[in-house]
Design a protein around this motif. Structure first.
Motif, mmCIF file in Angstrom:
data_model
loop_
_atom_site.group_PDB
_atom_site.id
_atom_site.type_symbol
_atom_site.label_atom_id
_atom_site.label_comp_id
_atom_site.label_asym_id
_atom_site.label_seq_id
_atom_site.Cartn_x
_atom_site.Cartn_y
_atom_site.Cartn_z
ATOM 1 N N LYS A 65 -7.564 -5.155 -0.744
ATOM 2 C CA LYS A 65 -7.073 -5.560 -2.071
ATOM 3 C C LYS A 65 -7.977 -5.012 -3.167
ATOM 4 C CE LYS A 65 -4.835 -8.250 -5.101
ATOM 5 N NZ LYS A 65 -4.355 -7.407 -6.166
ATOM 6 N N TYR B 133 -7.372 -1.290 -3.344
ATOM 7 C CA TYR B 133 -6.047 -1.036 -3.919
ATOM 8 C C TYR B 133 -6.082 -1.199 -5.442
ATOM 9 C CZ TYR B 133 -0.974 -1.654 -4.669
ATOM 10 O OH TYR B 133 0.325 -1.551 -5.102
ATOM 11 N N ASP B 134 -6.702 -2.260 -5.912
ATOM 12 C CA ASP B 134 -6.806 -2.492 -7.355
ATOM 13 C C ASP B 134 -7.583 -1.364 -8.039
ATOM 14 O OD1 ASP B 134 -5.319 -4.817 -7.121
ATOM 15 O OD2 ASP B 134 -7.078 -6.147 -7.148
ATOM 16 N N LYS C 299 -5.410 1.783 -8.077
ATOM 17 C CA LYS C 299 -4.364 1.681 -9.114
ATOM 18 C C LYS C 299 -4.956 1.880 -10.511
ATOM 19 C CE LYS C 299 -2.411 -2.240 -8.380
ATOM 20 N NZ LYS C 299 -1.540 -3.413 -8.437
ATOM 21 N N LYS D 223 0.111 5.832 -7.830
ATOM 22 C CA LYS D 223 0.309 4.425 -7.434
ATOM 23 C C LYS D 223 0.922 4.330 -6.037
ATOM 24 C CE LYS D 223 1.048 2.939 -12.183
ATOM 25 N NZ LYS D 223 2.089 2.577 -13.164
ATOM 26 N N ALA D 224 1.858 5.211 -5.739
ATOM 27 C CA ALA D 224 2.484 5.203 -4.410
ATOM 28 C C ALA D 224 1.472 5.570 -3.325
ATOM 29 C CB ALA D 224 3.681 6.150 -4.380
ATOM 30 N N LYS E 62 -0.613 2.599 -2.725
ATOM 31 C CA LYS E 62 0.148 1.608 -1.960
ATOM 32 C C LYS E 62 0.195 1.977 -0.472
ATOM 33 C CE LYS E 62 4.524 -0.797 -1.610
ATOM 34 N NZ LYS E 62 5.900 -0.940 -2.103
ATOM 35 N N HIS F 138 -3.084 0.994 1.036
ATOM 36 C CA HIS F 138 -3.205 -0.469 1.113
ATOM 37 C C HIS F 138 -2.327 -1.034 2.227
ATOM 38 C CE1 HIS F 138 -2.234 -4.654 -0.139
ATOM 39 N NE2 HIS F 138 -3.542 -4.694 -0.238
ATOM 40 N N VAL F 139 -1.067 -0.635 2.229
ATOM 41 C CA VAL F 139 -0.137 -1.137 3.248
ATOM 42 C C VAL F 139 -0.612 -0.743 4.639
ATOM 43 C CG1 VAL F 139 2.211 -0.867 4.163
ATOM 44 C CG2 VAL F 139 1.859 -1.275 1.726
ATOM 45 N N ALA G 96 6.360 2.556 3.033
ATOM 46 C CA ALA G 96 5.462 2.962 1.947
ATOM 47 C C ALA G 96 5.373 4.484 1.865
ATOM 48 C CB ALA G 96 4.074 2.340 2.145
ATOM 49 N N ASP H 281 8.538 5.749 0.241
ATOM 50 C CA ASP H 281 8.497 5.573 -1.211
ATOM 51 C C ASP H 281 7.642 6.656 -1.865
ATOM 52 O OD1 ASP H 281 10.127 3.342 -0.991
ATOM 53 O OD2 ASP H 281 8.469 1.900 -1.156
#
Length: 192
Positions: free
Chosen positions: A50, A53-54, A57, A72-73, A76, A79-80, A107, A110
């Motif tokens: 987390k 990821y933050d 981003k 961003k993708a 993600k 992170h995922v 993910a 995306d």
């Protein structure tokens, strides 16, 4: 680009995506055995993921347009991937592994679609179809992994049951305390 070279490129991309999914499967299997049921390791991994990821981003804020969306993708996907693998390791079930592969594939899909947004016309349509094909292949690979995992677990259970039955049968030749001790050992050895 000729249709043949385009087809070859598409096939190679799909194969690379599917190979990546299978690699993730074997890596997740190894992680599962190392961290099975370790809630502390799972929670720590989630918390660290987390934070990363933050931070990832936040780096995307300096970008604009589709570059920011791709950034961003990508964050993600990372992170995922981290969280899903940790959860699969913690739960240590074929279903958890399947869910991890499915979430990671979604993910990645995306991300692939975001990358297609930089293209136009037929190139964009082809890019999206290739992303969809890779996603479909990854989901199919996850299904195979799930079914294989369930079959392996079932086979292992059958083997243990058969060995337990054989151990119990050996105990039948004994009497009294020796028989009780033998049966207790068989139950302990085969977790019955």
């Amino acid at each position: 680009m000729t249709k043949t070279s385009h087809f070859a490129r598409t096939a190679l991309q799909s194969l690379a995506f599917a190979s990546g999914a299978l690699f993730l499967a074997s890596a997740a299997q190894a992680d599962m055995h190392a961290n099975k049921g370790n809630k502390q390791a799972y929670e720590q991994t989630k918390a660290e993921a987390k934070v990363k990821y933050d931070a990832d981003k936040d780096k995307c804020k300096s970008l604009s347009g589709n570059a920011a969306d791709v950034c961003k993708a990508e964050a993600k996907v990372q992170h995922v991937s981290t969280v899903s693998k940790a959860e699969a390791a913690y739960k240590n079930t074929p279903k958890a592994t399947f869910d991890a592969h499915k979430d990671i594939a979604a993910a990645q899909y995306d991300l692939a679609k975001e990358k297609c947004d930089d293209k136009t016309g037929n190139d964009k349509d082809v890019c999206k179809k290739e992303a969809e094909a890779a996603y479909t292949a990854a989901k199919a690979d996850a299904e195979v992994q799930l079914k294989t995992g369930k079959a392996v677990n079932h086979a292992a259970e059958e083997k243990l049951d058969a060995k337990y039955a054989a151990a119990k049968e050996k105990c039948d030749a004994l009497k009294g305390d020796a028989k009780d001790a033998c049966q207790a050992k068989a139950k302990a050895d085969f977790v019955k």
